[in-house]
Design a protein around this motif. Structure first.
Motif, short mmCIF file in Angstrom:
data_model
loop_
_atom_site.label_atom_id
_atom_site.label_comp_id
_atom_site.label_asym_id
_atom_site.label_seq_id
_atom_site.Cartn_x
_atom_site.Cartn_y
_atom_site.Cartn_z
N ASP A 8 0.85 -1.19 0.00
CA ASP A 8 0.00 0.00 0.00
C ASP A 8 0.89 1.24 0.00
O ASP A 8 1.59 1.49 0.98
CB ASP A 8 -0.91 -0.03 1.23
CG ASP A 8 -2.00 1.02 1.18
OD1 ASP A 8 -1.77 2.11 0.60
OD2 ASP A 8 -3.08 0.76 1.72
N GLU A 10 0.21 4.19 0.42
CA GLU A 10 -0.22 5.24 1.33
C GLU A 10 0.31 5.05 2.75
O GLU A 10 0.09 5.89 3.61
CB GLU A 10 -1.75 5.32 1.33
CG GLU A 10 -2.26 5.76 -0.04
CD GLU A 10 -3.78 5.75 -0.15
OE1 GLU A 10 -4.46 5.77 0.89
OE2 GLU A 10 -4.27 5.72 -1.29
N TYR A 11 1.00 3.94 3.02
CA TYR A 11 1.51 3.66 4.36
C TYR A 11 2.98 3.27 4.29
O TYR A 11 3.38 2.27 4.87
CB TYR A 11 0.69 2.54 5.02
CG TYR A 11 -0.73 2.94 5.31
CD1 TYR A 11 -1.07 3.55 6.51
CD2 TYR A 11 -1.72 2.73 4.37
CE1 TYR A 11 -2.37 3.93 6.77
CE2 TYR A 11 -3.03 3.10 4.62
CZ TYR A 11 -3.35 3.70 5.83
OH TYR A 11 -4.63 4.07 6.08
N TYR A 16 7.89 0.02 7.03
CA TYR A 16 7.54 -0.56 5.73
C TYR A 16 8.78 -0.66 4.84
O TYR A 16 8.99 -1.70 4.20
CB TYR A 16 6.47 0.28 5.02
CG TYR A 16 6.43 -0.01 3.54
CD1 TYR A 16 5.81 -1.15 3.05
CD2 TYR A 16 7.08 0.83 2.62
CE1 TYR A 16 5.81 -1.45 1.70
CE2 TYR A 16 7.09 0.54 1.27
CZ TYR A 16 6.45 -0.60 0.82
OH TYR A 16 6.47 -0.90 -0.51
N SER A 84 1.01 -5.27 4.45
CA SER A 84 -0.10 -4.41 4.86
C SER A 84 0.12 -3.84 6.25
O SER A 84 0.44 -4.58 7.18
CB SER A 84 -1.41 -5.19 4.86
OG SER A 84 -2.47 -4.37 5.32
N PRO A 85 -0.10 -2.53 6.39
CA PRO A 85 -0.10 -2.00 7.75
C PRO A 85 -1.28 -2.60 8.51
O PRO A 85 -2.31 -2.92 7.92
CB PRO A 85 -0.28 -0.50 7.54
CG PRO A 85 -0.97 -0.36 6.24
CD PRO A 85 -0.46 -1.52 5.40
N ILE A 87 -4.16 -1.86 10.82
CA ILE A 87 -4.95 -0.70 11.22
C ILE A 87 -6.15 -1.20 12.00
O ILE A 87 -7.04 -1.83 11.43
CB ILE A 87 -5.39 0.12 9.98
CG1 ILE A 87 -4.16 0.54 9.17
CG2 ILE A 87 -6.24 1.30 10.40
CD1 ILE A 87 -4.48 1.13 7.83
N SER A 92 -5.02 -2.62 5.53
CA SER A 92 -5.30 -1.27 5.03
C SER A 92 -6.43 -1.38 4.01
O SER A 92 -6.65 -2.44 3.42
CB SER A 92 -4.06 -0.67 4.37
OG SER A 92 -3.79 -1.32 3.14
N ASN A 94 -6.66 -0.35 0.95
CA ASN A 94 -6.20 -0.71 -0.40
C ASN A 94 -5.83 -2.19 -0.50
O ASN A 94 -6.11 -2.83 -1.51
CB ASN A 94 -5.01 0.16 -0.81
CG ASN A 94 -5.41 1.60 -0.99
OD1 ASN A 94 -6.52 1.90 -1.42
ND2 ASN A 94 -4.53 2.51 -0.62
N GLY A 136 3.59 -2.49 11.52
CA GLY A 136 3.19 -1.24 12.15
C GLY A 136 4.08 -0.95 13.33
O GLY A 136 4.75 -1.82 13.86
#
Length: 187
Positions: A8, A10-11, A16, A84-85, A87, A92, A94, A136
């Motif tokens: 993703d 965006e993260y 990451y 993937s983060p 959350i 996430s 996406n 994360g």
């Protein structure tokens, strides 16, 4: 062998970046030709629930966005790794959208699982091995466990790993124990 690495965009934190480098290096050392896809909300539309992938164009989504390329790359890979983060104990948006939009790769019928829940049968004999690595900073133990539980409950044939800083050796050792390559059964 081919691997698809999906993340993703965006993260993209420091955690990451380390995880992405670690995973890419591991795949290269194992001899995988790796395609990397960093997805953002502007790359994907959400599923419309139109069933066009089952009725109008079986096996292919009717939405003209990057998911067409993702599904082709997915099915032509031996291994797919999602970064993937975590959350609130979930993927996430996406990454979840990408996983949900693999629906053209299964059949529109229902089968009953031993626990009484239903699932769609596979469209193909084999699928790429899937690994999702949640990451994360300061993720609670409860969120980690929820991430693992939800993933395992709703997706078969997927390995779930959790990465946090200073866990490079653990991730490498765990990845090294997984049999990497295509698998039979469900996605």
């Amino acid at each position: 062998m081919k691997a698809l690495l999906i993340s993703d965009q965006e993260y993209q934190t420091k955690t990451y970046q380390v995880l992405n480098d670690l995973t890419s290096t591991f795949l290269k050392q194992k001899g995988f030709e790796t395609e990397m896809l960093e997805l953002g909300a502007e790359n994907l539309t959400f599923c419309k629930g139109c069933f066009g992938c089952w009725i109008k164009k079986p096996g292919e989504c009717v939405i003209n966005d990057q998911m067409t390329q993702i599904n082709r790359s997915y099915m032509n890979s031996d291994l797919v790794v999602y970064l993937s983060p975590i959350i609130f104990g979930q993927f996430s948006p996406n990454i979840k959208n990408t996983m949900d939009r693999r629906i053209p790769n299964i059949l529109p019928f229902f089968e009953t699982r031993p626990d009484g829940s239903t699932m769609h049968p596979p469209r193909y004999d084999t699928y790429p091995q899937q690994i999702i690595i949640g990451y994360g900073d300061m993720v609670s133990e409860e969120d980690k466990q929820l991430f693992i539980d939800v993933t395992k409950k709703h997706r078969t044939n997927i390995e779930v790993l959790i990465y946090q800083e200073a866990a490079e050796n653990i991730i490498e050792e765990t990845l090294d124990k997984i049999e990497l390559g295509r698998v039979g059964g469900m996605i």
